[in-house]
Design an enzyme around this catalytic site. Structure first.
Site, PDB file in Angstrom:
ATOM      1  N   ASP A  67       0.811  -1.210   0.000  1.00 17.07           N
ATOM      2  CA  ASP A  67       0.000   0.000   0.000  1.00 17.07           C
ATOM      3  C   ASP A  67       0.851   1.269   0.000  1.00 17.07           C
ATOM      4  O   ASP A  67       2.071   1.209   0.179  1.00 17.07           O
ATOM      5  CB  ASP A  67      -0.981  -0.013   1.188  1.00 17.07           C
ATOM      6  CG  ASP A  67      -0.325  -0.398   2.512  1.00 17.07           C
ATOM      7  OD1 ASP A  67       0.914  -0.425   2.577  1.00 17.07           O
ATOM      8  OD2 ASP A  67      -1.060  -0.665   3.476  1.00 17.07           O
ATOM      9  N   ASN A 136      -8.174  -2.707  13.522  1.00 14.17           N
ATOM     10  CA  ASN A 136      -9.548  -3.067  13.112  1.00 14.17           C
ATOM     11  C   ASN A 136      -9.569  -4.290  12.182  1.00 14.17           C
ATOM     12  O   ASN A 136     -10.588  -4.585  11.563  1.00 14.17           O
ATOM     13  CB  ASN A 136     -10.222  -1.870  12.424  1.00 14.17           C
ATOM     14  CG  ASN A 136      -9.494  -1.444  11.156  1.00 14.17           C
ATOM     15  OD1 ASN A 136      -8.496  -2.067  10.777  1.00 14.17           O
ATOM     16  ND2 ASN A 136      -9.976  -0.412  10.497  1.00 14.17           N
ATOM     17  N   HIS A 138      -7.643  -4.667   9.477  1.00 17.23           N
ATOM     18  CA  HIS A 138      -7.302  -4.425   8.068  1.00 17.23           C
ATOM     19  C   HIS A 138      -5.980  -5.085   7.696  1.00 17.23           C
ATOM     20  O   HIS A 138      -5.110  -5.292   8.532  1.00 17.23           O
ATOM     21  CB  HIS A 138      -7.346  -2.934   7.694  1.00 17.23           C
ATOM     22  CG  HIS A 138      -6.222  -2.066   8.188  1.00 17.23           C
ATOM     23  ND1 HIS A 138      -6.394  -0.732   8.470  1.00 17.23           N
ATOM     24  CD2 HIS A 138      -4.915  -2.316   8.418  1.00 17.23           C
ATOM     25  CE1 HIS A 138      -5.235  -0.200   8.840  1.00 17.23           C
ATOM     26  NE2 HIS A 138      -4.332  -1.151   8.825  1.00 17.23           N
ATOM     27  N   GLU A 143      -9.826  -1.876   4.390  1.00 21.06           N
ATOM     28  CA  GLU A 143     -10.565  -1.564   5.610  1.00 21.06           C
ATOM     29  C   GLU A 143     -11.806  -2.446   5.734  1.00 21.06           C
ATOM     30  O   GLU A 143     -12.273  -3.012   4.734  1.00 21.06           O
ATOM     31  CB  GLU A 143     -10.994  -0.091   5.565  1.00 21.06           C
ATOM     32  CG  GLU A 143      -9.831   0.905   5.559  1.00 21.06           C
ATOM     33  CD  GLU A 143      -9.185   1.096   6.933  1.00 21.06           C
ATOM     34  OE1 GLU A 143      -9.034   0.105   7.673  1.00 21.06           O
ATOM     35  OE2 GLU A 143      -8.827   2.239   7.253  1.00 21.06           O
TER      36      GLU A 143
HETATM   37  C1  GLP Z   1      -0.744   0.424   8.527  1.00 22.01           C
HETATM   38  C2  GLP Z   1      -0.443  -0.394   7.282  1.00 22.01           C
HETATM   39  C3  GLP Z   1      -0.774  -1.852   7.485  1.00 22.01           C
HETATM   40  C4  GLP Z   1      -0.164  -2.344   8.785  1.00 22.01           C
HETATM   41  C5  GLP Z   1      -0.761  -1.565   9.922  1.00 22.01           C
HETATM   42  C6  GLP Z   1      -0.309  -2.053  11.294  1.00 22.01           C
HETATM   43  O1  GLP Z   1      -2.076   0.767   8.630  1.00 22.01           O
HETATM   44  N1  GLP Z   1      -1.153   0.080   6.141  1.00 22.01           N
HETATM   45  O2  GLP Z   1      -0.288  -2.599   6.379  1.00 22.01           O
HETATM   46  O3  GLP Z   1      -0.408  -3.709   8.932  1.00 22.01           O
HETATM   47  O4  GLP Z   1      -0.347  -0.219   9.733  1.00 22.01           O
HETATM   48  O5  GLP Z   1       0.815  -1.365  11.717  1.00 22.01           O
HETATM   49  P1  GLP Z   1       1.646  -1.717  13.006  1.00 22.01           P
HETATM   50  O6  GLP Z   1       2.435  -2.912  12.652  1.00 22.01           O
HETATM   51  O7  GLP Z   1       2.503  -0.495  13.227  1.00 22.01           O
HETATM   52  O8  GLP Z   1       0.671  -1.941  14.084  1.00 22.01           O
END
Ligand code: GLP
Length: 234
Positions: A67, A136, A138, A143
């Site tokens: 992403d 959440n 995702h 989402e």
């Molecule tokens: C962002 C990314 C996701 C990732 C999420 C969790 O939203 N787009 O791909 O999995 O963060 O991040 P963290 O590992 O910092 O909790």
């Protein structure tokens, strides 16, 4: 789904790196799907260390990221291109021309989504996909929704994701409201998936692994994937 419980970031990094290094050794031009966020950082550190030690070679590896924030230039310090360069690509012998991240500055989001889908198909799909999980549920920026996305999406971020990611920006208003994300379809077509998660994800992981399979918890679709390993710090 296979669950590997570890007790520290270092163990998470070592365990995930072993899978990535093994897969790259068996297929030196492997297509790897990569993720951002804090959870993959111990893996990236370990891969950089192993690369320097000659234990894994990225010379022929191709990568596609999950992403990118819409509206952020590649050199913006919160763009995912910048994150990947800083935390992995600048420390390993990968050819940057072989690394792909959606174009956050694309003028036409619909064509950018089509371009990214075609790019992944052109690479022959993903051999090994790394995922994190949002609070959440995702994956990437897919989402909670009424449907599982088929294609790369130009996605409106939920308030909870904007709030969760605000820690990386100066103010809440600075967090982009839209992002490009690989669709669930390409993620599910990956031959193997590794999802990494810290202890704060315990409840959402439980829902994703053992709850109903629903697009309201996007990661729950992984229950249908034939080869998913979850590495979680407990
Ligand atoms: C962002 C990314 C996701 C990732 C999420 C969790 O939203 N787009 O791909 O999995 O963060 O991040 P963290 O590992 O910092 O909790």
């Amino acid at each position: 789904m296979k669950l590997i419980k570890v007790s520290s970031q270092e163990e998470l990094g070592a365990s995930a790196a072993e899978i990535f290094a093994g897969a790259i050794k068996s297929k030196p031009d492997l297509v790897i799907g990569l993720a951002t966020g804090s959870s993959p950082l111990p893996l990236y550190e370990e891969l950089a260390r192993m690369n320097k030690a000659g234990a894994v070679d990225f010379a022929k590896v191709r990568s596609v990221n999950l992403d990118e924030y819409a509206g952020l230039a590649p050199d913006h310090d919160q763009s995912y291109r910048y994150f990947m360069d800083k935390n992995l690509f600048d420390h390993i012998n990968i050819d940057k021309a072989n690394t792909h991240v959606p174009d956050g500055l694309a003028k036409d989001p619909v064509s950018e989504c089509a371009r990214y889908d075609a790019l992944i198909d052109g690479l022959g799909g993903i051999g090994l996909q790394l995922l994190g999980i949002g609070p959440n549920g995702h994956v990437g920026f897919n989402e909670p929704s009424d449907v599982f996305s088929n294609h790369t999406q130009y996605e409106k971020l939920t308030d909870s994701t904007i709030a969760a990611n605000a820690r990386f920006f100066e103010t809440l208003d600075d967090v982009p409201k839209y992002a490009f994300t690989m669709g669930i379809r390409h993620i599910m077509l990956a031959k193997k998936i590794v999802l990494v998660a810290g202890p704060e994800k315990k409840d959402i992981l439980e829902k994703a692994m053992n709850g109903s399979i629903t697009p309201q918890v996007p990661a729950s679709v992984l229950q249908l994937h034939p080869d998913t390993t979850i590495i979680a710090i407990s």
